[in-house]
Design a protein around this motif. Structure first.
Motif, PDB file in Angstrom:
ATOM      1  N   TYR A  62      -8.224  -9.344 -10.664  1.00  0.00           N
ATOM      2  CA  TYR A  62      -7.675 -10.662 -10.367  1.00  0.00           C
ATOM      3  C   TYR A  62      -8.379 -11.740 -11.193  1.00  0.00           C
ATOM      4  O   TYR A  62      -7.746 -12.561 -11.854  1.00  0.00           O
ATOM      5  N   SER A  63      -9.705 -11.716 -11.192  1.00  0.00           N
ATOM      6  CA  SER A  63     -10.435 -12.763 -11.906  1.00  0.00           C
ATOM      7  C   SER A  63     -10.382 -12.574 -13.420  1.00  0.00           C
ATOM      8  O   SER A  63     -10.329 -13.553 -14.164  1.00  0.00           O
ATOM      9  N   VAL A  64     -10.376 -11.334 -13.881  1.00  0.00           N
ATOM     10  CA  VAL A  64     -10.263 -11.112 -15.330  1.00  0.00           C
ATOM     11  C   VAL A  64      -8.903 -11.635 -15.808  1.00  0.00           C
ATOM     12  O   VAL A  64      -8.801 -12.273 -16.862  1.00  0.00           O
ATOM     13  N   MET A  65      -7.870 -11.409 -15.019  1.00  0.00           N
ATOM     14  CA  MET A  65      -6.547 -11.914 -15.411  1.00  0.00           C
ATOM     15  C   MET A  65      -6.514 -13.437 -15.420  1.00  0.00           C
ATOM     16  O   MET A  65      -5.960 -14.045 -16.334  1.00  0.00           O
ATOM     17  N   GLU A  66      -7.112 -14.063 -14.415  1.00  0.00           N
ATOM     18  CA  GLU A  66      -7.163 -15.529 -14.424  1.00  0.00           C
ATOM     19  C   GLU A  66      -7.929 -16.036 -15.641  1.00  0.00           C
ATOM     20  O   GLU A  66      -7.517 -17.008 -16.288  1.00  0.00           O
ATOM     21  N   ARG A  67      -9.008 -15.364 -15.962  1.00  0.00           N
ATOM     22  CA  ARG A  67      -9.811 -15.817 -17.106  1.00  0.00           C
ATOM     23  C   ARG A  67      -9.074 -15.597 -18.424  1.00  0.00           C
ATOM     24  O   ARG A  67      -9.139 -16.443 -19.332  1.00  0.00           O
ATOM     25  N   LEU A  68      -8.367 -14.467 -18.529  1.00  0.00           N
ATOM     26  CA  LEU A  68      -7.583 -14.223 -19.746  1.00  0.00           C
ATOM     27  C   LEU A  68      -6.489 -15.277 -19.896  1.00  0.00           C
ATOM     28  O   LEU A  68      -6.250 -15.801 -20.984  1.00  0.00           O
ATOM     29  N   ARG A  69      -5.836 -15.584 -18.772  1.00  0.00           N
ATOM     30  CA  ARG A  69      -4.750 -16.553 -18.848  1.00  0.00           C
ATOM     31  C   ARG A  69      -5.273 -17.950 -19.180  1.00  0.00           C
ATOM     32  O   ARG A  69      -4.691 -18.678 -19.987  1.00  0.00           O
ATOM     33  N   LEU A  70      -6.413 -18.308 -18.593  1.00  0.00           N
ATOM     34  CA  LEU A  70      -7.004 -19.615 -18.911  1.00  0.00           C
ATOM     35  C   LEU A  70      -7.397 -19.679 -20.384  1.00  0.00           C
ATOM     36  O   LEU A  70      -7.150 -20.683 -21.060  1.00  0.00           O
ATOM     37  N   ALA A  71      -7.996 -18.595 -20.891  1.00  0.00           N
ATOM     38  CA  ALA A  71      -8.408 -18.569 -22.306  1.00  0.00           C
ATOM     39  C   ALA A  71      -7.185 -18.712 -23.201  1.00  0.00           C
ATOM     40  O   ALA A  71      -7.198 -19.443 -24.197  1.00  0.00           O
ATOM     41  N   ALA A  72      -6.095 -18.040 -22.812  1.00  0.00           N
ATOM     42  CA  ALA A  72      -4.866 -18.105 -23.606  1.00  0.00           C
ATOM     43  C   ALA A  72      -4.334 -19.533 -23.646  1.00  0.00           C
ATOM     44  O   ALA A  72      -3.973 -20.054 -24.702  1.00  0.00           O
ATOM     45  N   LEU A  73      -4.306 -20.170 -22.491  1.00  0.00           N
ATOM     46  CA  LEU A  73      -3.760 -21.529 -22.428  1.00  0.00           C
ATOM     47  C   LEU A  73      -4.665 -22.516 -23.159  1.00  0.00           C
ATOM     48  O   LEU A  73      -4.213 -23.519 -23.703  1.00  0.00           O
ATOM     49  N   GLN A  74      -5.957 -22.199 -23.203  1.00  0.00           N
ATOM     50  CA  GLN A  74      -6.874 -23.068 -23.937  1.00  0.00           C
ATOM     51  C   GLN A  74      -6.758 -22.860 -25.444  1.00  0.00           C
ATOM     52  O   GLN A  74      -7.386 -23.564 -26.214  1.00  0.00           O
ATOM     53  N   GLY A  75      -5.967 -21.872 -25.854  1.00  0.00           N
ATOM     54  CA  GLY A  75      -5.671 -21.738 -27.279  1.00  0.00           C
ATOM     55  C   GLY A  75      -6.253 -20.506 -27.958  1.00  0.00           C
ATOM     56  O   GLY A  75      -6.145 -20.382 -29.182  1.00  0.00           O
ATOM     57  N   ASP A  76      -6.844 -19.598 -27.203  1.00  0.00           N
ATOM     58  CA  ASP A  76      -7.398 -18.392 -27.804  1.00  0.00           C
ATOM     59  C   ASP A  76      -6.274 -17.383 -28.090  1.00  0.00           C
ATOM     60  O   ASP A  76      -5.765 -16.720 -27.189  1.00  0.00           O
ATOM     61  N   GLY A  77      -5.901 -17.284 -29.365  1.00  0.00           N
ATOM     62  CA  GLY A  77      -4.722 -16.516 -29.767  1.00  0.00           C
ATOM     63  C   GLY A  77      -4.730 -15.064 -29.338  1.00  0.00           C
ATOM     64  O   GLY A  77      -3.700 -14.499 -28.974  1.00  0.00           O
ATOM     65  N   MET A  78      -5.888 -14.447 -29.355  1.00  0.00           N
ATOM     66  CA  MET A  78      -5.943 -13.019 -29.059  1.00  0.00           C
ATOM     67  C   MET A  78      -5.944 -12.700 -27.565  1.00  0.00           C
ATOM     68  O   MET A  78      -6.140 -11.561 -27.172  1.00  0.00           O
ATOM     69  N   THR A  79      -5.752 -13.733 -26.751  1.00  0.00           N
ATOM     70  CA  THR A  79      -5.551 -13.464 -25.317  1.00  0.00           C
ATOM     71  C   THR A  79      -4.153 -13.914 -24.880  1.00  0.00           C
ATOM     72  O   THR A  79      -3.835 -13.884 -23.706  1.00  0.00           O
ATOM     73  N   GLN A  80      -3.339 -14.324 -25.868  1.00  0.00           N
ATOM     74  CA  GLN A  80      -2.041 -14.918 -25.512  1.00  0.00           C
ATOM     75  C   GLN A  80      -0.920 -13.893 -25.371  1.00  0.00           C
ATOM     76  O   GLN A  80       0.238 -14.189 -25.666  1.00  0.00           O
ATOM     77  N   LEU A  81      -1.260 -12.686 -24.960  1.00  0.00           N
ATOM     78  CA  LEU A  81      -0.228 -11.664 -24.825  1.00  0.00           C
ATOM     79  C   LEU A  81       0.171 -11.549 -23.362  1.00  0.00           C
ATOM     80  O   LEU A  81      -0.664 -11.718 -22.470  1.00  0.00           O
TER      81      LEU A  81
END
Lengths: 314, 441
Positions: free
Chosen positions: A222-241
């Protein structure tokens, strides 16, 4: 007293990924499924419109699984002997996608036959994953990928120890892949980098950050997914999948869902408890960022479908 | 929002008098910011600064505690939007709803069953937290019926103060929660809450009105407030609770209270469980359920525990020897670490395989197999030591010990440490344990 609703403005967004190809697009699917594209945290409609709905995949196997819960054997019945019938039943129970899980007993020809039978029986886009042993995964998935060129299947699972062969065959045959990593933001990112470095566009990768079932580590996933999604929205391209997770697989190996002998009376009715286990795991993961949840029980599909349509109401 | 050391410094006398025990006012300010000293240690701070500092140190979401005898249900004091940023602190209370119109007998039956419910998860006992009584009939009799069957805290649901008043009189000496004060009845409800020292739900279907009402009600002397932003359906409920949490964390004091939610309003139990799951993960402080069914309550209690687990401290299981599927002296010994997720994955797979085994859980500081091995917390010496510490040879006659596949490299050393044992290497992943036990053991 006027209250200003705090809205996050995100520089990044999730990549849009389309699974399956219709006849016009070089495949045979009755429809395609498009996920991703969000630029808000899950279901925050008040920030930005959310164009693509999260979807539900149902997992079936190429051969009747002997180790599945009796509750699943009961609900799927004889269809478990025949992947084509099973796929049709899965479609009829409301799934948006089928996951065909191959087994260690399959020869490449069996895997191809099962895949083709499923494609024939159901018009839904298809995900195919290997039995989870690198050499056999590679052998089976290459055969399947070549025999279904242009279908835009999703092939899984790519892991850091075994991804090259699967990615190469996905590239050669117009398919997609799933990149699975064990509940860690950086490992997820790293594998996505390795795969895109091979030349597969990010728009053809789904990531599976792995989860635990309710009671068995869901909080980590749950928390890894939230962190991945936050990183993606903050602009980290390699988490935007877009993210795919497997609450069905995780739930149905827990003791709570798998067995009813010798369990405490406080656990309540077996079937009812198991469906709650699967649906609560799934809905928690949808709210932490899942784009595809892979389930096993048709009743869970129906409940999660209702939940998703409620969550998508603006 | 909490002030930084520098911001606090500006509110201090800046005379470096040292009477607080620190060499400079700045040093003292830093300690204050870290909450390691009390402001009272400064004899010269102005009343104005004192008020400002007290305000800034108040939690963004007020702690509201319902009490009855020794039972408590606490909500509030939360400081983050996402659990990985720190942790969630006060687990939302699960309250089972009964209706006065059901009559004392039906109420007593439902409450007795729910009150007695206790389920064990990972060595912890969980129960429901209290009961919600809908005042749609003789509320005082209904509350008495609940009290005859349970001593847990009560939420009283109704809009007519004159109906609620006699019911609250039954709960003298407790802190009950009254739901709810709306725009039309807030004054009488606030009076009622003051009279009975109760906490009060404030209900409005938009946040502007909600904020206005909490201010007015607080002025009337009710400080323990709980918010009900209304709204039906998962999407609206989710948006409301996220907005309220964000606003509270931005220090909008008018909305800095815990939230109550009503999955009991769902059309069917299937939906109720899903709404409750959302309420647990998404910031509710009090959750009212209609259905009391162990098959639903157990997963909800587990979800609540999981979401509220402190992510900075991985939960550990007690090192020791665990018996799975009634092992015999000739059953194998499987080794793993005391990281909870590792333990549960392994125990779960062994259990699911139906094969009896002894599970030797070593003290690896709560790390997973690979992490512990890399950190030197899981090696042959420690494993050998654990076999002795837990007197394995008293229980086991056929000395077969299975290492996790990820640490196959330890097998040589372990053979040296345990010369009488047959050291085997198991699968790398827990999921492959059943097949391994069937084939290799």
């Amino acid at each position: 007293m006027p209250i200003e609703i705090p809205k996050d403005k995100w520089p990044g967004s999730i990549k849009t990924v389309t699974i399956g190809a219709t006849a016009a697009e070089g495949g045979t699917r009755a429809k395609t499924i498009t996920i991703g594209g969000q630029n808000t945290m899950p279901f925050m409609h008040f920030e930005n419109p959310i164009s693509n709905t999260p979807v539900i995949a149902l997992e079936i196997k190429s051969r009747k699984p002997e180790d599945w819960s009796a509750l699943l054997a009961e609900v799927w019945g004889d269809a478990m002997d025949d992947p084509a019938r099973w796929a049709k039943m899965a479609e009829d129970s409301g799934a948006d996608l089928i996951v065909l899980a191959l087994t260690l007993e399959d020869e490449p020809a069996d895997a191809v036959a099962a895949t083709k039978a499923v494609l024939e029986a159901s018009g839904l886009p298809l995900i195919v994953w290997g039995p989870g042993q690198s050499d056999i995964d590679n052998e089976l998935l290459v055969a399947v990928a070549e025999a279904t060129k242009g279908e835009r299947l999703v092939l899984g699972l790519c892991e850091d120890s075994n991804y090259r062969t699967i990615v190469a065959t996905a590239m050669a045959n117009d398919h997609l892949v799933i990149a699975r990593t064990p509940m860690d933001v950086n490992l997820a990112k790293q594998l996505n980098i390795l795969i895109t470095d091979m030349g597969l566009p990010a728009e053809r990768i789904l990531m599976d950050p792995t989860t635990g079932a309710l009671g068995y580590g869901i909080e980590y996933g749950y928390s890894v997914m939230e962190r991945l999604r936050l990183a993606a929205l903050q602009g980290d391209g390699m988490t935007q999948l877009p993210m795919i997770v497997t609450p069905g697989f995780e739930t149905w190996k827990t003791k709570e869902a798998k067995v009813n002998e010798g369990v405490p009376a406080e656990w309540g009715d077996w079937l009812s408890r198991s469906i709650h286990w699967e649906t609560l795991t799934a809905v928690s993961l949808l709210e932490s960022g899942a784009d595809i949840v892979v389930l096993r029980h048709p009743e869970s599909v129906s409940r999660i479908k209702d939940a998703i349509s409620e969550l998508m109401m603006v | 929002m909490a002030l930084s050391g520098i911001q606090i410094y500006k509110l201090l006398p800046q005379t470096n008098c040292k009477e607080c025990g620190f060499p400079t006012c700045l040093a003292f300010a830093m300690k204050l910011a870290a909450k390691q000293v009390e402001l009272a240690a400064c004899p010269y701070v102005s009343d104005e600064s004192q008020a400002q500092l007290a305000e800034s140190s108040a939690p963004p979401i007020r702690l509201v505690t319902l009490k009855s005898g020794e039972h408590e249900a606490k909500a509030g004091n939360e400081v983050v939007l996402f659990r990985h940023e720190k942790t969630f602190y006060n687990k939302p209370g699960l309250f089972i709803r009964v209706k006065a119109s059901d009559g004392a007998e039906a109420i007593s039956k439902k409450v007795t069953e729910a009150d007695a419910y206790k389920v064990n998860y990972v060595g912890m006992d969980f129960t429901v937290d209290g009961f919600a009584v809908v005042a749609d009939g003789d509320a005082a009799s209904a509350v008495k019926a609940v009290r005859s069957a349970s001593k847990r805290p009560i939420i009283l649901i109704g809009e007519d103060a004159s109906v609620l008043d006699p019911a609250l009189a039954v709960l003298e000496g407790e802190t009950a929660l009254i739901a709810a004060a709306a725009e039309s009845n807030w004054e009488t409800m606030a009076d009622l809450a003051v009279r009975h020292k109760a906490a009060l739900v404030v209900k409005a279907d938009n946040l502007d009105t909600l904020a206005e009402m909490t201010v007015k009600i607080k002025e009337k002397g009710v400080e323990n407030l709980v918010l009900d932003p209304g709204g039906a359906g998962m999407s609206k409920t989710l948006a409301n609770s996220v907005q309220l949490r964000r606003l509270a964390l931005k220090n909008v004091r008018e909305l800095g209270y815990p939230v109550i939610s009503y999955p009991c309003k769902a059309d069917k139990p299937a939906q109720e469980a899903i709404l409750a799951a959302q309420a647990i993960a998404k910031y509710s402080g009090f959750i009212v359920l209609e259905t009391f069914d162990p098959a639903m309550i157990y997963p909800l209690l587990v979800l609540r525990e999981n979401i509220y687990t402190d992510p900075q401290k991985p939960i550990q299981v007690q090192p020791g020897i665990y018996e799975i599927n009634s092992p015999q002296p000739d059953s194998p010994v499987l080794v793993t670490t005391n990281f909870s997720i590792t333990y549960f994955s392994v125990a779960n797979e062994v259990e699911g395989s139906g094969k009896p085994a002894w599970l030797l859980v070593t003290d690896a500081d709560g790390m997973s197999v690979l992490t512990a091995w890399a950190a030197g917390k899981f090696d042959a010496e420690r494993i050998a030591k654990a076999t002795k510490e837990f007197n394995l040879t008293d229980k086991v006659s056929k000395l077969v010990i299975v290492l996790p596949g990820h640490v196959a490299v330890l097998s040589g050393e372990l053979e040296e440490e345990l010369p009488n044992w047959d050291v085997k290497v198991g699968p790398r992943e827990a999921v492959d344990i059943p097949a391994y036990l069937k084939q290799a053991i």
